[in-house]
Design a protein around this motif. Structure first.
Motif, mmCIF file in Angstrom:
data_model
loop_
_atom_site.group_PDB
_atom_site.id
_atom_site.type_symbol
_atom_site.label_atom_id
_atom_site.label_comp_id
_atom_site.label_asym_id
_atom_site.label_seq_id
_atom_site.Cartn_x
_atom_site.Cartn_y
_atom_site.Cartn_z
ATOM 1 N N GLN A 172 0.831 -1.195 0.000
ATOM 2 C CA GLN A 172 0.000 0.000 0.000
ATOM 3 C C GLN A 172 0.871 1.252 0.000
ATOM 4 O O GLN A 172 1.833 1.355 0.758
ATOM 5 C CB GLN A 172 -0.933 0.003 1.210
ATOM 6 C CG GLN A 172 -1.990 -1.089 1.161
ATOM 7 C CD GLN A 172 -2.992 -0.972 2.286
ATOM 8 O OE1 GLN A 172 -2.749 -0.287 3.281
ATOM 9 N NE2 GLN A 172 -4.133 -1.607 2.128
ATOM 10 N N THR A 173 0.517 2.185 -0.862
ATOM 11 C CA THR A 173 1.272 3.427 -1.005
ATOM 12 C C THR A 173 0.310 4.602 -1.004
ATOM 13 O O THR A 173 -0.761 4.537 -1.606
ATOM 14 C CB THR A 173 2.060 3.432 -2.328
ATOM 15 O OG1 THR A 173 2.916 2.285 -2.369
ATOM 16 C CG2 THR A 173 2.904 4.690 -2.468
ATOM 17 N N THR A 174 0.678 5.669 -0.316
ATOM 18 C CA THR A 174 -0.104 6.901 -0.369
ATOM 19 C C THR A 174 0.737 7.993 -1.017
ATOM 20 O O THR A 174 1.962 7.994 -0.918
ATOM 21 C CB THR A 174 -0.533 7.349 1.040
ATOM 22 O OG1 THR A 174 0.619 7.483 1.868
ATOM 23 C CG2 THR A 174 -1.492 6.348 1.660
ATOM 24 N N LEU A 175 0.071 8.905 -1.697
ATOM 25 C CA LEU A 175 0.748 9.979 -2.412
ATOM 26 C C LEU A 175 0.224 11.329 -1.936
ATOM 27 O O LEU A 175 -0.915 11.455 -1.507
ATOM 28 C CB LEU A 175 0.508 9.862 -3.919
ATOM 29 C CG LEU A 175 0.920 8.566 -4.613
ATOM 30 C CD1 LEU A 175 0.517 8.619 -6.087
ATOM 31 C CD2 LEU A 175 2.418 8.344 -4.484
ATOM 32 N N SER A 176 1.077 12.329 -2.048
ATOM 33 C CA SER A 176 0.648 13.712 -1.837
ATOM 34 C C SER A 176 0.939 14.505 -3.107
ATOM 35 O O SER A 176 1.726 14.072 -3.951
ATOM 36 C CB SER A 176 1.357 14.334 -0.631
ATOM 37 O OG SER A 176 2.763 14.313 -0.811
ATOM 38 N N THR A 177 0.294 15.645 -3.241
ATOM 39 C CA THR A 177 0.395 16.406 -4.484
ATOM 40 C C THR A 177 0.637 17.884 -4.217
ATOM 41 O O THR A 177 0.302 18.407 -3.153
ATOM 42 C CB THR A 177 -0.909 16.276 -5.308
ATOM 43 O OG1 THR A 177 -2.013 16.768 -4.526
ATOM 44 C CG2 THR A 177 -1.168 14.837 -5.711
ATOM 45 N N ASN A 178 1.229 18.530 -5.215
ATOM 46 C CA ASN A 178 1.266 19.988 -5.298
ATOM 47 C C ASN A 178 0.504 20.378 -6.560
ATOM 48 O O ASN A 178 0.691 19.758 -7.619
ATOM 49 C CB ASN A 178 2.702 20.504 -5.389
ATOM 50 C CG ASN A 178 3.472 20.301 -4.100
ATOM 51 O OD1 ASN A 178 3.007 20.656 -3.028
ATOM 52 N ND2 ASN A 178 4.662 19.725 -4.202
ATOM 53 N N ILE A 179 -0.341 21.382 -6.454
ATOM 54 C CA ILE A 179 -1.179 21.785 -7.585
ATOM 55 C C ILE A 179 -1.033 23.282 -7.823
ATOM 56 O O ILE A 179 -1.111 24.087 -6.886
ATOM 57 C CB ILE A 179 -2.664 21.443 -7.342
ATOM 58 C CG1 ILE A 179 -2.838 19.941 -7.114
ATOM 59 C CG2 ILE A 179 -3.525 21.903 -8.525
ATOM 60 C CD1 ILE A 179 -4.257 19.539 -6.765
ATOM 61 N N GLY A 180 -0.790 23.636 -9.077
ATOM 62 C CA GLY A 180 -0.803 25.028 -9.486
ATOM 63 C C GLY A 180 -1.912 25.245 -10.498
ATOM 64 O O GLY A 180 -2.221 24.349 -11.282
ATOM 65 N N MET A 181 -2.535 26.403 -10.481
ATOM 66 C CA MET A 181 -3.640 26.630 -11.404
ATOM 67 C C MET A 181 -3.557 28.013 -12.032
ATOM 68 O O MET A 181 -3.013 28.955 -11.456
ATOM 69 C CB MET A 181 -4.989 26.434 -10.712
ATOM 70 C CG MET A 181 -5.206 27.244 -9.463
ATOM 71 S SD MET A 181 -6.734 26.758 -8.618
ATOM 72 C CE MET A 181 -6.608 27.737 -7.112
ATOM 73 N N ALA A 182 -4.113 28.098 -13.238
ATOM 74 C CA ALA A 182 -4.216 29.356 -13.969
ATOM 75 C C ALA A 182 -5.491 29.301 -14.787
ATOM 76 O O ALA A 182 -5.941 28.219 -15.178
ATOM 77 C CB ALA A 182 -3.002 29.570 -14.870
ATOM 78 N N TYR A 200 4.399 27.962 -12.502
ATOM 79 C CA TYR A 200 4.925 28.818 -11.445
ATOM 80 C C TYR A 200 4.130 28.619 -10.140
ATOM 81 O O TYR A 200 4.716 28.531 -9.050
ATOM 82 C CB TYR A 200 4.849 30.293 -11.846
ATOM 83 C CG TYR A 200 5.858 30.724 -12.884
ATOM 84 C CD1 TYR A 200 7.071 30.044 -13.043
ATOM 85 C CD2 TYR A 200 5.612 31.831 -13.697
ATOM 86 C CE1 TYR A 200 7.988 30.452 -13.993
ATOM 87 C CE2 TYR A 200 6.539 32.239 -14.644
ATOM 88 C CZ TYR A 200 7.725 31.541 -14.792
ATOM 89 O OH TYR A 200 8.642 31.939 -15.727
ATOM 90 N N ALA A 201 2.810 28.565 -10.277
ATOM 91 C CA ALA A 201 1.963 28.385 -9.101
ATOM 92 C C ALA A 201 2.232 27.038 -8.435
ATOM 93 O O ALA A 201 2.252 26.926 -7.201
ATOM 94 C CB ALA A 201 0.490 28.497 -9.491
ATOM 95 N N MET A 202 2.463 26.001 -9.252
ATOM 96 C CA MET A 202 2.763 24.676 -8.698
ATOM 97 C C MET A 202 4.094 24.691 -7.964
ATOM 98 O O MET A 202 4.229 24.122 -6.871
ATOM 99 C CB MET A 202 2.757 23.641 -9.812
ATOM 100 C CG MET A 202 2.932 22.209 -9.330
ATOM 101 S SD MET A 202 4.655 21.699 -9.330
ATOM 102 C CE MET A 202 4.958 21.597 -11.098
ATOM 103 N N GLN A 203 5.104 25.346 -8.533
ATOM 104 C CA GLN A 203 6.401 25.442 -7.876
ATOM 105 C C GLN A 203 6.277 26.209 -6.553
ATOM 106 O O GLN A 203 6.914 25.858 -5.554
ATOM 107 C CB GLN A 203 7.421 26.128 -8.785
ATOM 108 C CG GLN A 203 7.808 25.309 -10.007
ATOM 109 C CD GLN A 203 8.539 24.037 -9.654
ATOM 110 O OE1 GLN A 203 9.242 23.960 -8.649
ATOM 111 N NE2 GLN A 203 8.394 23.021 -10.480
ATOM 112 N N PHE A 204 5.465 27.247 -6.555
ATOM 113 C CA PHE A 204 5.257 28.022 -5.332
ATOM 114 C C PHE A 204 4.582 27.164 -4.264
ATOM 115 O O PHE A 204 4.884 27.282 -3.069
ATOM 116 C CB PHE A 204 4.402 29.256 -5.632
ATOM 117 C CG PHE A 204 4.180 30.155 -4.442
ATOM 118 C CD1 PHE A 204 5.181 31.011 -4.018
ATOM 119 C CD2 PHE A 204 2.979 30.127 -3.745
ATOM 120 C CE1 PHE A 204 4.981 31.838 -2.906
ATOM 121 C CE2 PHE A 204 2.773 30.941 -2.642
ATOM 122 C CZ PHE A 204 3.779 31.795 -2.228
ATOM 123 N N ALA A 205 3.678 26.259 -4.704
ATOM 124 C CA ALA A 205 2.980 25.380 -3.748
ATOM 125 C C ALA A 205 3.946 24.423 -3.060
ATOM 126 O O ALA A 205 3.685 23.959 -1.944
ATOM 127 C CB ALA A 205 1.888 24.587 -4.473
#
Length: 206
Positions: A172-182, A200-205
């Motif tokens: 079993q594996t869990t993942l986390s995410t970074n999301i940028g939006m425009a 850019y927004a994703m990198q900032f997250a």
């Protein structure tokens, strides 16, 4: 430092072109990278199959989602129609550790599961693409100025991706995410600008 694997189409070979699988991985010495290893595998034996045919370049070969270039075509079409939409760039955090601990085969299986979950979330109205080794992009219609809807979509994406994944060997594996939006046209009026600002927004997250 992150390992990466993908396919490249080499146009300079004597027979006009062939598919190569490219793997790039760091070699660590203590906590520092001592050097990088580049591994090229000739995939010409499957070059003419439907999966790797040039007519399939609009599809990502692993996940069967849209490719980066196909996503750009879709964005261009929506921009030309002057349709309001949001672009979400999704980074799967620390995916290198998944590949290192479980192996690339398990990592590929998890990426396929990620794509399946995102496709179910996006539905027929939106578009889904894999734009990097562990990066995806979602494009979906959004009413102009509706920031609440944007954040609801981002939370929805996070929700569907952070459930447990079952990899080879029933691990079993869990993942986390970074999301940028425009959004178009508020944040940019071209596909390139939208990708850049969402990136850019994703990198900032992070």
């Amino acid at each position: 430092q992150t390992a990466w694997r993908g396919e490249v189409f080499w146009m300079n070979s004597p027979d006009g072109g062939r598919w190569l699988q490219l793997t790039i991985a760091p070699v660590m010495q203590h906590i520092h990278v001592s050097h990088w290893v580049f591994l090229l595998t000739d995939m010409s034996h499957i070059q003419h199959t439907s999966q790797y045919s040039p007519v399939q370049l609009d599809k990502d070969s692993l996940t069967q989602t849209l490719s980066r270039q196909a996503l750009k075509k879709e964005m261009t079409a929506w921009v030309e129609k002057d349709e309001n939409f949001g672009l979400f760039v999704i980074d799967i955090c620390e995916f290198r550790k998944v590949n290192e601990s479980l192996g690339y085969r398990s990592g590929d299986g998890i990426l396929k599961s990620v794509a399946k979950r995102l496709h179910g979330f996006v539905g027929e109205e939106g578009r889904l693409a894999r734009i990097g080794g562990n990066e995806f992009a979602v494009m979906t219609p959004v009413s102009a100025g509706n920031e609440t809807a944007l954040y609801d979509i981002a939370r929805g994406i996070t929700g569907v991706l952070e459930h447990t994944y079952l990899s080879l060997g029933s691990i079993q594996t869990t993942l986390s995410t970074n999301i940028g939006m425009a959004t178009f046209p508020e944040h940019a009026k071209s596909p390139e600008g939208l990708m850049q600002n969402a990136g850019y927004a994703m990198q900032f997250a992070k």
